[in-house]
Design an enzyme around this catalytic site. Sequence first.
Site, PDB file in Angstrom:
ATOM      1  N   HIS A  52       6.383  -3.074   3.604  1.00  8.44           N
ATOM      2  CA  HIS A  52       5.045  -3.208   3.989  1.00  8.44           C
ATOM      3  C   HIS A  52       4.568  -4.656   3.225  1.00  8.44           C
ATOM      4  O   HIS A  52       3.248  -4.531   3.243  1.00  8.44           O
ATOM      5  CB  HIS A  52       4.062  -2.106   3.723  1.00  8.44           C
ATOM      6  N   HIS A  82      -3.683   0.573  -1.407  1.00 11.39           N
ATOM      7  CA  HIS A  82      -3.538  -0.007  -2.651  1.00 11.39           C
ATOM      8  C   HIS A  82      -4.827   0.109  -3.327  1.00 11.39           C
ATOM      9  O   HIS A  82      -5.323  -1.169  -3.427  1.00 11.39           O
ATOM     10  CB  HIS A  82      -2.781  -1.226  -2.506  1.00 11.39           C
ATOM     11  N   HIS A  97      11.057  -3.215  -5.865  1.00  8.55           N
ATOM     12  CA  HIS A  97      10.024  -4.532  -6.200  1.00  8.55           C
ATOM     13  C   HIS A  97       9.021  -3.905  -7.683  1.00  8.55           C
ATOM     14  O   HIS A  97       8.952  -2.693  -7.677  1.00  8.55           O
ATOM     15  CB  HIS A  97       9.038  -4.868  -5.301  1.00  8.55           C
ATOM     16  N   GLU A 124       7.131   3.400  -4.266  1.00  6.05           N
ATOM     17  CA  GLU A 124       6.680   3.707  -2.791  1.00  6.05           C
ATOM     18  C   GLU A 124       7.845   4.476  -1.865  1.00  6.05           C
ATOM     19  O   GLU A 124       7.369   5.134  -0.998  1.00  6.05           O
ATOM     20  CB  GLU A 124       6.461   2.276  -2.211  1.00  6.05           C
TER      21      GLU A 124
END
Length: 292
Positions: A12, A59, A197, A244
């Site tokens: 995303h 977030h 990431h 995630e």
Amino acid sequence: MAKITASVYTSHVPAIGAAMDLGKTQEDYWKPVFAGYEYSKQWLKDNKPDVIFLVFNDHATAFSLDMIPTFAIGTADSYEPADEGWGPRPVPVVKGHSALASHIAHSVIQQDFDLTIVNKMAVDHGLTVPLSLMCGPRDPQTGQWPCPVIPFAVNVVQYPIPSGKRCFDLGQAIRKAVESYDEDLNVHIWGTGGMSHQLQGPRAGLINREWDNAFLDQLITDPVAAANIPHIEYVREAGSEGIELVMWLIARGAMSDINEGKQTGAAPQLKHRFYHVPASNTAVGHAILENT
Ligand code: DHB
Ligand code: FE
């Protein structure tokens, strides 16, 4: 009865949304990312769902550190795109499906998963970027998303976060809930976020192609093993934000080959798989599975 027919998995990365909104998709840097979704956009048109159950993470946009629900289901009629600091993305309002969402909330809570009920929520890049990637650009004034969306937010931002196993089991409960809804609806479930990431600290910029691709292999063909990956492995191998990926296990657990925590049914068909680096600070991974 309603039925989950397919699951979609995708990263995303917020810069993907910015690239679309600013007309940069054909630039050399972005072209290969969007090429990986050409098949998917056509697939979604050809297999248009009535409802998308979209597992994502907020977030610290709708939920600040003041209040952190582990699992939260959106039961509203609509959700505004959030302002994440530079104005809301120029994309349409997301229409909800409050009747199905309320039914799922009732059923899943009765199956002993405690959900937070959300009647008002702005949705950030965690939800709008997957929609943009899969549906293509949409004019906020005249366009709409192809169908209603039930946002399902998972806390992967502030520890303690749920385990992959808990997410996988929750996916099975969501499938039972959908299948007990008394209207013929074609439902897709999406697991979003990831892949590797890390956005902060000495390891910022970490990407692990080998681990990401092994995770994709396992998610597709041995999801029970994927569900048993401990948090520490995600963080060590895929970076702090690679965690995630536990959200992908909710979608995978909802597929019809999974029963009582085991893979006992016919394996789903892999329709599409894609992996690309770089995209901002994140490895982009994507897959589409159809129930057989
Ligand atoms: C990036 C990726 C994310 O998942 C996120 O939430 C924010 C930023 C990035 O790659 O820049
Ligand atoms: Fe993120």
